[in-house]
Design a protein around this motif. Structure first.
Motif, PDB file in Angstrom:
ATOM      1  N   VAL A 266      46.873 -51.126  -1.514  1.00  0.00           N
ATOM      2  CA  VAL A 266      47.964 -51.816  -2.243  1.00  0.00           C
ATOM      3  C   VAL A 266      48.390 -51.187  -3.725  1.00  0.00           C
ATOM      4  CG1 VAL A 266      48.740 -53.802  -3.004  1.00  0.00           C
ATOM      5  CG2 VAL A 266      47.565 -53.924  -0.810  1.00  0.00           C
ATOM      6  N   VAL A 267      49.356 -51.019  -3.963  1.00  0.00           N
ATOM      7  CA  VAL A 267      49.882 -50.229  -5.275  1.00  0.00           C
ATOM      8  C   VAL A 267      50.939 -51.497  -5.973  1.00  0.00           C
ATOM      9  CG1 VAL A 267      51.488 -48.724  -4.527  1.00  0.00           C
ATOM     10  CG2 VAL A 267      50.660 -48.364  -6.644  1.00  0.00           C
ATOM     11  N   ASP A 268      50.818 -52.042  -6.984  1.00  0.00           N
ATOM     12  CA  ASP A 268      51.652 -52.712  -7.654  1.00  0.00           C
ATOM     13  C   ASP A 268      53.023 -51.999  -7.992  1.00  0.00           C
ATOM     14  OD1 ASP A 268      52.688 -54.850  -9.246  1.00  0.00           O
ATOM     15  OD2 ASP A 268      52.063 -54.273 -10.877  1.00  0.00           O
ATOM     16  N   VAL A 269      54.343 -52.596  -7.591  1.00  0.00           N
ATOM     17  CA  VAL A 269      55.352 -51.829  -7.866  1.00  0.00           C
ATOM     18  C   VAL A 269      56.521 -52.764  -8.653  1.00  0.00           C
ATOM     19  CG1 VAL A 269      55.467 -50.611  -5.735  1.00  0.00           C
ATOM     20  CG2 VAL A 269      56.674 -52.976  -5.829  1.00  0.00           C
ATOM     21  N   GLY A 270      55.684 -53.762  -9.415  1.00  0.00           N
ATOM     22  CA  GLY A 270      56.417 -54.715 -10.470  1.00  0.00           C
ATOM     23  C   GLY A 270      56.961 -55.792  -9.656  1.00  0.00           C
ATOM     24  N   ASP A 271      57.387 -56.792 -10.468  1.00  0.00           N
ATOM     25  CA  ASP A 271      58.138 -57.900 -10.359  1.00  0.00           C
ATOM     26  C   ASP A 271      57.287 -58.760  -9.147  1.00  0.00           C
ATOM     27  OD1 ASP A 271      60.339 -57.645 -11.788  1.00  0.00           O
ATOM     28  OD2 ASP A 271      61.349 -56.282 -10.358  1.00  0.00           O
ATOM     29  N   GLY A 272      56.168 -58.867  -9.537  1.00  0.00           N
ATOM     30  CA  GLY A 272      55.107 -59.680  -8.583  1.00  0.00           C
ATOM     31  C   GLY A 272      55.031 -58.982  -6.899  1.00  0.00           C
ATOM     32  N   GLN A 273      55.447 -57.789  -6.987  1.00  0.00           N
ATOM     33  CA  GLN A 273      55.559 -57.157  -5.694  1.00  0.00           C
ATOM     34  C   GLN A 273      54.367 -55.977  -5.376  1.00  0.00           C
ATOM     35  OE1 GLN A 273      59.581 -56.405  -4.899  1.00  0.00           O
ATOM     36  NE2 GLN A 273      59.572 -57.864  -3.372  1.00  0.00           N
ATOM     37  N   ALA A 274      54.004 -55.624  -4.392  1.00  0.00           N
ATOM     38  CA  ALA A 274      53.096 -54.534  -3.948  1.00  0.00           C
ATOM     39  C   ALA A 274      53.498 -53.973  -2.644  1.00  0.00           C
ATOM     40  CB  ALA A 274      51.618 -55.296  -3.753  1.00  0.00           C
ATOM     41  N   ALA A 275      53.321 -52.528  -2.656  1.00  0.00           N
ATOM     42  CA  ALA A 275      53.508 -51.816  -1.592  1.00  0.00           C
ATOM     43  C   ALA A 275      52.385 -51.769  -0.830  1.00  0.00           C
ATOM     44  CB  ALA A 275      54.112 -50.377  -2.016  1.00  0.00           C
ATOM     45  N   MET A 276      52.586 -51.999   0.549  1.00  0.00           N
ATOM     46  CA  MET A 276      51.095 -51.563   1.427  1.00  0.00           C
ATOM     47  C   MET A 276      51.035 -50.293   1.963  1.00  0.00           C
ATOM     48  SD  MET A 276      51.321 -55.227   3.437  1.00  0.00           S
ATOM     49  CE  MET A 276      53.031 -55.340   3.690  1.00  0.00           C
ATOM     50  N   VAL A 277      50.352 -49.474   1.350  1.00  0.00           N
ATOM     51  CA  VAL A 277      50.586 -47.753   1.785  1.00  0.00           C
ATOM     52  C   VAL A 277      50.119 -47.615   3.196  1.00  0.00           C
ATOM     53  CG1 VAL A 277      49.937 -45.810   0.673  1.00  0.00           C
ATOM     54  CG2 VAL A 277      50.270 -47.474  -0.819  1.00  0.00           C
ATOM     55  N   ASP A 278      49.331 -48.234   3.622  1.00  0.00           N
ATOM     56  CA  ASP A 278      48.997 -48.316   5.170  1.00  0.00           C
ATOM     57  C   ASP A 278      49.906 -48.837   6.039  1.00  0.00           C
ATOM     58  OD1 ASP A 278      48.210 -50.779   4.415  1.00  0.00           O
ATOM     59  OD2 ASP A 278      46.507 -50.695   5.599  1.00  0.00           O
ATOM     60  N   ARG A 279      51.230 -49.390   5.494  1.00  0.00           N
ATOM     61  CA  ARG A 279      52.359 -50.264   6.495  1.00  0.00           C
ATOM     62  C   ARG A 279      53.442 -48.976   6.290  1.00  0.00           C
ATOM     63  NH1 ARG A 279      47.967 -52.929   6.612  1.00  0.00           N
ATOM     64  NH2 ARG A 279      48.198 -55.072   7.350  1.00  0.00           N
ATOM     65  N   ILE A 280      53.517 -48.016   6.766  1.00  0.00           N
ATOM     66  CA  ILE A 280      54.587 -46.968   6.574  1.00  0.00           C
ATOM     67  C   ILE A 280      55.313 -46.875   7.953  1.00  0.00           C
ATOM     68  CG2 ILE A 280      54.917 -44.534   6.408  1.00  0.00           C
ATOM     69  CD1 ILE A 280      52.296 -44.494   4.924  1.00  0.00           C
ATOM     70  N   SER A 281      56.836 -46.622   7.656  1.00  0.00           N
ATOM     71  CA  SER A 281      57.732 -46.640   8.672  1.00  0.00           C
ATOM     72  C   SER A 281      58.771 -45.567   8.177  1.00  0.00           C
ATOM     73  CB  SER A 281      58.320 -47.868   8.888  1.00  0.00           C
ATOM     74  OG  SER A 281      59.182 -48.454   7.749  1.00  0.00           O
ATOM     75  N   THR A 282      59.435 -45.013   9.285  1.00  0.00           N
ATOM     76  CA  THR A 282      60.420 -44.264   9.042  1.00  0.00           C
ATOM     77  C   THR A 282      61.799 -44.899   8.921  1.00  0.00           C
ATOM     78  OG1 THR A 282      59.382 -42.449  10.283  1.00  0.00           O
ATOM     79  CG2 THR A 282      61.675 -41.967   9.794  1.00  0.00           C
ATOM     80  N   VAL A 283      62.656 -44.566   7.944  1.00  0.00           N
ATOM     81  CA  VAL A 283      63.911 -44.912   7.639  1.00  0.00           C
ATOM     82  C   VAL A 283      64.881 -43.572   7.426  1.00  0.00           C
ATOM     83  CG1 VAL A 283      65.063 -46.582   5.923  1.00  0.00           C
ATOM     84  CG2 VAL A 283      62.931 -47.149   6.376  1.00  0.00           C
ATOM     85  N   ALA A 284      66.135 -43.906   8.008  1.00  0.00           N
ATOM     86  CA  ALA A 284      67.237 -43.062   7.913  1.00  0.00           C
ATOM     87  C   ALA A 284      67.500 -43.058   6.362  1.00  0.00           C
ATOM     88  CB  ALA A 284      68.600 -43.427   8.518  1.00  0.00           C
ATOM     89  N   VAL A 285      67.798 -41.920   5.662  1.00  0.00           N
ATOM     90  CA  VAL A 285      68.118 -41.888   4.452  1.00  0.00           C
ATOM     91  C   VAL A 285      69.309 -42.554   4.219  1.00  0.00           C
ATOM     92  CG1 VAL A 285      68.750 -40.066   2.679  1.00  0.00           C
ATOM     93  CG2 VAL A 285      66.967 -39.581   3.932  1.00  0.00           C
ATOM     94  N   THR A 286      70.428 -42.444   5.097  1.00  0.00           N
ATOM     95  CA  THR A 286      71.600 -43.366   4.925  1.00  0.00           C
ATOM     96  C   THR A 286      71.559 -44.850   4.562  1.00  0.00           C
ATOM     97  OG1 THR A 286      71.757 -43.761   7.061  1.00  0.00           O
ATOM     98  CG2 THR A 286      72.826 -41.714   6.344  1.00  0.00           C
ATOM     99  N   ARG A 287      70.247 -45.465   4.930  1.00  0.00           N
ATOM    100  CA  ARG A 287      69.781 -46.785   4.623  1.00  0.00           C
ATOM    101  C   ARG A 287      69.182 -46.952   3.319  1.00  0.00           C
ATOM    102  NH1 ARG A 287      69.937 -49.820   9.380  1.00  0.00           N
ATOM    103  NH2 ARG A 287      70.019 -48.848  11.087  1.00  0.00           N
ATOM    104  N   LEU A 288      68.945 -46.089   2.496  1.00  0.00           N
ATOM    105  CA  LEU A 288      68.646 -46.209   1.162  1.00  0.00           C
ATOM    106  C   LEU A 288      69.865 -46.536   0.538  1.00  0.00           C
ATOM    107  CD1 LEU A 288      66.272 -43.005   0.554  1.00  0.00           C
ATOM    108  CD2 LEU A 288      65.639 -45.332   1.128  1.00  0.00           C
TER     109      LEU A 288
END
Length: 104
Positions: A55-77
Motif C-alpha cells: 500500500v502507498v498513501d496517495v493523500g485525502d485518506g486514500q491509498a493505492a494497492m500496488v498488488d491490485r493492478i489492472s489495464t485501463v485504456a488511456v482514453t479513460r483517463l
C-alpha cells in the motif's frame, strides 16, 4: 492520448462511475501498449491496509494497492488528481519488483 506518467494519480472513467487510480506503467509497457496504462486500484486507506501490505498513501485518506493492478485504456483517463512524492516513487518501484519478482 493523455499525458500521464508513472506515479501520478488520475481519475478514470469506468462506465457510469469514476475512480482514482495510481499510474504504475513503466516506459517499456508504454512503448508496447501506448493505448493502455497499468493502474493500481485506490481505496480508503484503512480498507487498503486491511487488504494488502503493498500500500502507498496517495493523500485525502486514500491509498493505492500496488498488488491490485489492472489495464485501463488511456482514453479513460479523465483528470490528473496528483503526484506521489519522489520518496514514494521508489517505494512503489520496490513493491512492484517484489510482487513480480523483478530485479535490477
Amino acid at each position: 492520448m493523455s499525458d500521464h506518467r508513472f506515479g501520478e494519480v488520475w481519475t478514470v472513467q469506468l462506465g457510469d462511475r469514476q475512480e482514482d487510480r495510481l499510474i504504475v506503467s513503466g516506459d517499456f509497457y508504454h512503448t508496447l501498449y501506448g493505448d493502455n496504462v497499468l493502474t493500481a486500484h485506490v481505496a480508503p486507506a484503512d480498507m487498503a491496509r486491511s487488504l494488502t501490505a503493498f500500500v502507498v498513501d496517495v493523500g485525502d485518506g486514500q491509498a493505492a494497492m500496488v498488488d491490485r493492478i489492472s489495464t485501463v485504456a488511456v482514453t479513460r483517463l479523465k483528470s490528473k488528481v496528483g503526484n506521489l512524492p519522489e520518496a514514494q516513487l521508489s517505494d512503489v518501484r520496490s513493491m512492484i519488483g517484489t510482487i513480480f519478482g523483478l530485479t535490477g
